[in-house]
Write an enzyme that holds these catalytic residues in place. Sequence first.
Site, short mmCIF file in Angstrom:
data_model
loop_
_atom_site.label_atom_id
_atom_site.label_comp_id
_atom_site.label_asym_id
_atom_site.label_seq_id
_atom_site.Cartn_x
_atom_site.Cartn_y
_atom_site.Cartn_z
N SER A 45 -21.37 -19.43 -10.04
CA SER A 45 -22.81 -19.50 -10.20
C SER A 45 -23.44 -20.26 -9.02
O SER A 45 -23.33 -19.84 -7.88
CB SER A 45 -23.15 -20.15 -11.54
OG SER A 45 -24.50 -19.94 -11.88
N ASP A 207 -22.69 -14.01 -14.61
CA ASP A 207 -22.30 -15.37 -14.22
C ASP A 207 -20.87 -15.69 -14.68
O ASP A 207 -20.55 -15.59 -15.86
CB ASP A 207 -23.29 -16.35 -14.86
CG ASP A 207 -23.17 -17.77 -14.33
OD1 ASP A 207 -22.05 -18.18 -14.00
OD2 ASP A 207 -24.20 -18.45 -14.26
#
Length: 343
Positions: A45, A207
């Site tokens: 991320s 993510d």
Amino acid sequence: MAVKRAPQRADLVLSGGGVKGIGLVGAVVALKDAGYDLERISGTSAGSLVGAVVAAATQQGELSSDELRELALSVPYRKFRDSGPIQSIPVLGTAWGLLRETGIYRGDFAYDWIRSELKNLGVKTFGDLAIDDKNLLPERRYRLVVTVADLTTGQLVRLPWDYRRVYGLDPDEQLVADAVRASMAIPFLFQPVTLETVAGQPCTLVDGGVLSNFPIDSFDRPDGAEPRWPTFGVAVVPYLPAPSAQQLIPGLGLLGCATPTFLESLITTMLVGHDQAHLSQPWVKVRAIQVDSTDVGVLDFDISRNEAEALYAKGYAATTEFLGSWDWFGYLDRFRRAHRVRG
């Protein structure tokens, strides 16, 4: 500050954390100022965004500590909230993005920003980040690895390592910005990324923090031998208080209110909750730099310059303190020699 008997090379694992990633840059700069050469970087991320820039700068021999700091403090987070025509309508847009099961924001600005920054550093594909290290498996000879969750195949993938195994694609030809954008696709917030396999099957990527926000073992050796140098992890760790009644009203914070919402609390817990327990394990804690990021939210896109500077400083200070007591040979004796744990 002198580092106790430490070799001056290290691998680095950067956690996710949205806007909290500014603290990761402070940690990176502190390691560089302490004389460490960062060989490989694993990011999830926000960690993938920071890791990509640092890996590109390392590969090309560019960006000083001051330049890295200024870049971190000048990321235009406000513009990351790039809603479409319908999403720009309060309440209706938020609901529409969620009902379509895609995300409130397109993520195009974030993608264009990272692609532009990498281009400025001379990096486009993972082939530009390849390294010549015969001690590594061929598929792992890259300066950067990005953690992504594949919802279609139901697994954690590490790019570029898994491009060929899972998707039949040549890793050298894949865009670094594509992998980073996928790793930044926080569920419900940013629209997921679609990757098409060589056989034409579309795969939905989000993510990587959904499955592993802080994969500290990314660079641990699969053969069980002692590591050549340390792997340090940097985690931006918040204090997670119980939500109040106000915080359980969905949608308010995402529409501009300061009070965290149920959705924000859900996303934060989903991305960092597992790390709270993981970081308590002795073999993790001993090589993990924990940056207190309580004052900044994962979705705090309106962060001020002063707040960003404070978070950066916390990352730098936490790393300096960590290195002051780091003992490489003590770590080997305790966790890598007597117990023969992988790594």
